[in-house]
Scaffold this motif. Structure first.
Motif, PDB file in Angstrom:
ATOM      1  N   ASP A   1       0.827  -1.214   0.000  1.00 47.22           N
ATOM      2  CA  ASP A   1       0.000   0.000   0.000  1.00 47.22           C
ATOM      3  C   ASP A   1       0.856   1.256   0.000  1.00 47.22           C
ATOM      4  O   ASP A   1       1.847   1.344   0.741  1.00 47.22           O
ATOM      5  CB  ASP A   1      -0.922   0.013   1.232  1.00 47.22           C
ATOM      6  CG  ASP A   1      -1.926  -1.132   1.206  1.00 47.22           C
ATOM      7  OD1 ASP A   1      -2.310  -1.548   0.093  1.00 47.22           O
ATOM      8  OD2 ASP A   1      -2.318  -1.612   2.290  1.00 47.22           O
ATOM      9  N   ALA A   2       0.436   2.233  -0.787  1.00 49.48           N
ATOM     10  CA  ALA A   2       1.081   3.560  -0.833  1.00 49.48           C
ATOM     11  C   ALA A   2       2.608   3.454  -0.968  1.00 49.48           C
ATOM     12  O   ALA A   2       3.336   4.251  -0.396  1.00 49.48           O
ATOM     13  CB  ALA A   2       0.703   4.391   0.397  1.00 49.48           C
ATOM     14  N   GLN A   3       3.054   2.455  -1.701  1.00 52.85           N
ATOM     15  CA  GLN A   3       4.499   2.225  -1.950  1.00 52.85           C
ATOM     16  C   GLN A   3       5.307   2.133  -0.656  1.00 52.85           C
ATOM     17  O   GLN A   3       6.455   2.582  -0.590  1.00 52.85           O
ATOM     18  CB  GLN A   3       5.078   3.344  -2.831  1.00 52.85           C
ATOM     19  CG  GLN A   3       4.459   3.354  -4.210  1.00 52.85           C
ATOM     20  CD  GLN A   3       5.043   4.436  -5.105  1.00 52.85           C
ATOM     21  OE1 GLN A   3       5.629   5.409  -4.638  1.00 52.85           O
ATOM     22  NE2 GLN A   3       4.850   4.270  -6.400  1.00 52.85           N
ATOM     23  N   LEU A   4       4.673   1.547   0.378  1.00 53.97           N
ATOM     24  CA  LEU A   4       5.367   1.442   1.660  1.00 53.97           C
ATOM     25  C   LEU A   4       6.698   0.693   1.502  1.00 53.97           C
ATOM     26  O   LEU A   4       7.744   1.190   1.908  1.00 53.97           O
ATOM     27  CB  LEU A   4       4.445   0.762   2.681  1.00 53.97           C
ATOM     28  CG  LEU A   4       5.008   0.516   4.072  1.00 53.97           C
ATOM     29  CD1 LEU A   4       5.591   1.770   4.692  1.00 53.97           C
ATOM     30  CD2 LEU A   4       3.926  -0.040   5.004  1.00 53.97           C
ATOM     31  N   PHE A   5       6.641  -0.509   0.932  1.00 49.44           N
ATOM     32  CA  PHE A   5       7.891  -1.240   0.655  1.00 49.44           C
ATOM     33  C   PHE A   5       8.037  -1.477  -0.853  1.00 49.44           C
ATOM     34  O   PHE A   5       7.129  -2.027  -1.478  1.00 49.44           O
ATOM     35  CB  PHE A   5       7.891  -2.639   1.303  1.00 49.44           C
ATOM     36  CG  PHE A   5       7.825  -2.635   2.812  1.00 49.44           C
ATOM     37  CD1 PHE A   5       8.634  -1.794   3.564  1.00 49.44           C
ATOM     38  CD2 PHE A   5       6.960  -3.489   3.467  1.00 49.44           C
ATOM     39  CE1 PHE A   5       8.577  -1.795   4.951  1.00 49.44           C
ATOM     40  CE2 PHE A   5       6.891  -3.499   4.859  1.00 49.44           C
ATOM     41  CZ  PHE A   5       7.700  -2.643   5.596  1.00 49.44           C
ATOM     42  N   THR A   6       9.183  -1.077  -1.401  1.00 50.21           N
ATOM     43  CA  THR A   6       9.514  -1.448  -2.773  1.00 50.21           C
ATOM     44  C   THR A   6      10.627  -2.487  -2.675  1.00 50.21           C
ATOM     45  O   THR A   6      11.573  -2.306  -1.897  1.00 50.21           O
ATOM     46  CB  THR A   6      10.022  -0.226  -3.570  1.00 50.21           C
ATOM     47  OG1 THR A   6       9.057   0.813  -3.434  1.00 50.21           O
ATOM     48  CG2 THR A   6      10.208  -0.547  -5.033  1.00 50.21           C
ATOM     49  N   ALA A   7      10.472  -3.574  -3.434  1.00 44.29           N
ATOM     50  CA  ALA A   7      11.440  -4.672  -3.307  1.00 44.29           C
ATOM     51  C   ALA A   7      12.057  -5.031  -4.645  1.00 44.29           C
ATOM     52  O   ALA A   7      11.541  -4.688  -5.702  1.00 44.29           O
ATOM     53  CB  ALA A   7      10.746  -5.895  -2.731  1.00 44.29           C
ATOM     54  N   ARG A   8      13.175  -5.699  -4.549  1.00 40.00           N
ATOM     55  CA  ARG A   8      13.718  -6.378  -5.732  1.00 40.00           C
ATOM     56  C   ARG A   8      13.940  -7.838  -5.347  1.00 40.00           C
ATOM     57  O   ARG A   8      13.950  -8.182  -4.152  1.00 40.00           O
ATOM     58  CB  ARG A   8      15.009  -5.722  -6.202  1.00 40.00           C
ATOM     59  CG  ARG A   8      16.149  -5.806  -5.226  1.00 40.00           C
ATOM     60  CD  ARG A   8      17.360  -5.052  -5.767  1.00 40.00           C
ATOM     61  NE  ARG A   8      18.148  -4.473  -4.702  1.00 40.00           N
ATOM     62  CZ  ARG A   8      18.990  -5.148  -3.927  1.00 40.00           C
ATOM     63  NH1 ARG A   8      19.143  -6.440  -4.092  1.00 40.00           N
ATOM     64  NH2 ARG A   8      19.659  -4.551  -2.968  1.00 40.00           N
ATOM     65  N   ARG A   9      14.109  -8.664  -6.332  1.00 38.26           N
ATOM     66  CA  ARG A   9      14.263 -10.101  -6.078  1.00 38.26           C
ATOM     67  C   ARG A   9      15.515 -10.354  -5.245  1.00 38.26           C
ATOM     68  O   ARG A   9      16.575  -9.797  -5.552  1.00 38.26           O
ATOM     69  CB  ARG A   9      14.360 -10.828  -7.419  1.00 38.26           C
ATOM     70  CG  ARG A   9      14.089 -12.300  -7.328  1.00 38.26           C
ATOM     71  CD  ARG A   9      14.199 -12.897  -8.718  1.00 38.26           C
ATOM     72  NE  ARG A   9      12.895 -12.922  -9.377  1.00 38.26           N
ATOM     73  CZ  ARG A   9      12.249 -14.046  -9.681  1.00 38.26           C
ATOM     74  NH1 ARG A   9      12.775 -15.209  -9.396  1.00 38.26           N
ATOM     75  NH2 ARG A   9      11.089 -14.003 -10.289  1.00 38.26           N
ATOM     76  N   LYS A  10      15.353 -11.167  -4.200  1.00 40.90           N
ATOM     77  CA  LYS A  10      16.474 -11.404  -3.293  1.00 40.90           C
ATOM     78  C   LYS A  10      17.266 -12.628  -3.751  1.00 40.90           C
ATOM     79  O   LYS A  10      16.701 -13.722  -3.850  1.00 40.90           O
ATOM     80  CB  LYS A  10      15.952 -11.632  -1.877  1.00 40.90           C
ATOM     81  CG  LYS A  10      17.057 -11.770  -0.842  1.00 40.90           C
ATOM     82  CD  LYS A  10      16.456 -11.955   0.543  1.00 40.90           C
ATOM     83  CE  LYS A  10      17.493 -12.353   1.555  1.00 40.90           C
ATOM     84  NZ  LYS A  10      18.384 -11.277   1.960  1.00 40.90           N
ATOM     85  N   PRO A  11      18.557 -12.465  -3.979  1.00 40.72           N
ATOM     86  CA  PRO A  11      19.336 -13.657  -4.304  1.00 40.72           C
ATOM     87  C   PRO A  11      19.652 -14.412  -3.009  1.00 40.72           C
ATOM     88  O   PRO A  11      19.895 -13.787  -1.984  1.00 40.72           O
ATOM     89  CB  PRO A  11      20.622 -13.074  -4.909  1.00 40.72           C
ATOM     90  CG  PRO A  11      20.715 -11.673  -4.389  1.00 40.72           C
ATOM     91  CD  PRO A  11      19.363 -11.238  -3.906  1.00 40.72           C
TER      92      PRO A  11
END
Ligand SMILES: Nc1ncnc2c1ncn2[C@@H]1O[C@H](COP(=O)(O)OP(=O)(O)O)[C@@H](O)[C@H]1O
Ligand SMILES: CC(=O)N[C@@H](CCC(=O)OP(=O)(O)O)C(=O)O
Length: 306
Positions: A129-139
């Motif tokens: 919600d509301a861009q609270l967490f932006t993630a990328r794929r975790k190696p």
């Protein structure tokens, strides 16, 4: 002891809290409620009471919840296989659907409901919600080799404005550990999400509630509790920690490196563990602090700060 004696004891306990009330008044405390700490309904109700107590004491509590066992139960019911690598759930698109359903659709509203039995306080939201967490794929790396763990996210950016707005309005944000990226939704370990949010909010404390007393020095061979350790000491221990504790202690380290003065691992099976930690002189569980000084302190030492 007579009733008057008991009342005087209670008043002494209350006055002992005064320095801690003064220290944490108006400050944000992020509490991670682990799935293993939420299996007993009575303890869950008590957890909600503790949160409301913190709120009335002038602290700004934020809850980030997990739900590993609850996700597992749902996957088992549906006959979907899942495994763990480096303490993280290998998340296929099919598993991701279940993770999202259970965290945002079941666990989150349950916690919100328990807190709101005391007043219109809790507001449930997801890291999406509301861009609270932006993630990328975790190696993930297991025994030195890269392993594909699917849609597991590493929090890249935290936008805590929605959480701040809720806190300013006197609410208790209750956050599920999901995150977005430009290409979809990710499953984030709840310890990692709580640490990222604690840093993003400049929290005074991160508290992780789990199903053990804290960090044991040599688990499972021995259960001697480490009461206090510095970030540097923890960094040295990290490669030797097994799953479960590994993401939790890594998250404590990230929070402390991210500016949170203290990160704690507490036993969620002990009623009022949070209140003991925040408002009494002894403290409980394991506390991680910044810096290099001091030796790892065994449990039972008096006068722990905080
Ligand atoms: N050094 C250690 N000290 C304490 N617990 C440990 C340690 N290493 C591994 N563990 C395991 O980690 C578990 C807690 O992590 P986890 O099951 O992921 O809990 P949660 O659902 O609360 O995040 C403990 O129940 C214990 O079995
Ligand atoms: C990537 C990853 O492992 N995500 C976790 C998210 C929930 C969680 O962290 O719950 P606990 O705090 O109860 O362990 C999972 O799928 O189980």
């Amino acid at each position: 002891m007579n009733t008057r004696g008991q009342a005087i004891d209670k008043a002494s306990t209350l006055i002992e809290a005064l320095p801690w009330l003064s220290r944490f008044h108006g400050r944000t405390v992020v509490i991670k409620f682990g799935g293993n700490a939420m299996t007993d309904p009575e303890l869950c109700a008590r957890f909600a009471e503790n949160i409301v107590f913190l709120l009335y004491a002038g602290i700004r509590p934020v809850v980030v919840h997990g739900g590993g066992p609850q996700i597992q139960e749902h996957l088992d019911r549906l006959g979907i296989q899942s495994s763990f690598a480096a303490g993280l759930r290998v998340t296929t698109p099919e598993v991701m659907d279940v993770v999202r359903l259970v965290l945002a659709g079941r666990v989150n509203p349950e916690i919100v409901g328990l807190i709101n039995a005391h007043g219109p306080f809790a507001v449930g939201l997801s890291g999406e919600d509301a861009q609270l967490f932006t993630a990328r794929r975790k190696p993930a790396v297991v025994d030195g080799s890269p392993v594909d763990i699917g849609l597991v996210g590493e929090v890249e950016d935290v936008n805590p404005s929605v959480v701040r707005t809720l806190l300013d309005d006197g609410r208790v944000p209750v956050v599920s550990s999901l995150a977005r990226s430009h290409d979809g939704v990710y499953n984030v370990n709840a310890d990692t999400a709580a640490a990222a949010l604690a840093s993003g909010l400049d929290a005074a404390k991160l508290i992780m509630l789990t199903d053990v007393e804290g960090l044991y020095a040599d688990y499972p061979a021995c259960t001697e509790l480490i009461s206090r350790l510095t970030a540097d000491e923890l960094e040295g221990m990290l490669p030797h920690l097994s799953s479960g504790m590994a993401p939790k202690m890594e998250a404590c380290l990230r929070a402390v490196h991210g500016g949170v003065p203290q990160a704690h691992v507490l036993d969620g099976r002990t009623p009022d563990a949070m209140l003991l930690e925040v408002f009494t002189n002894e403290g409980v569980g394991t506390m991680v602090v910044a810096g290099t000084d001091g030796a790892t302190t065994p449990a039972g030492d008096e006068g722990r700060d905080g």
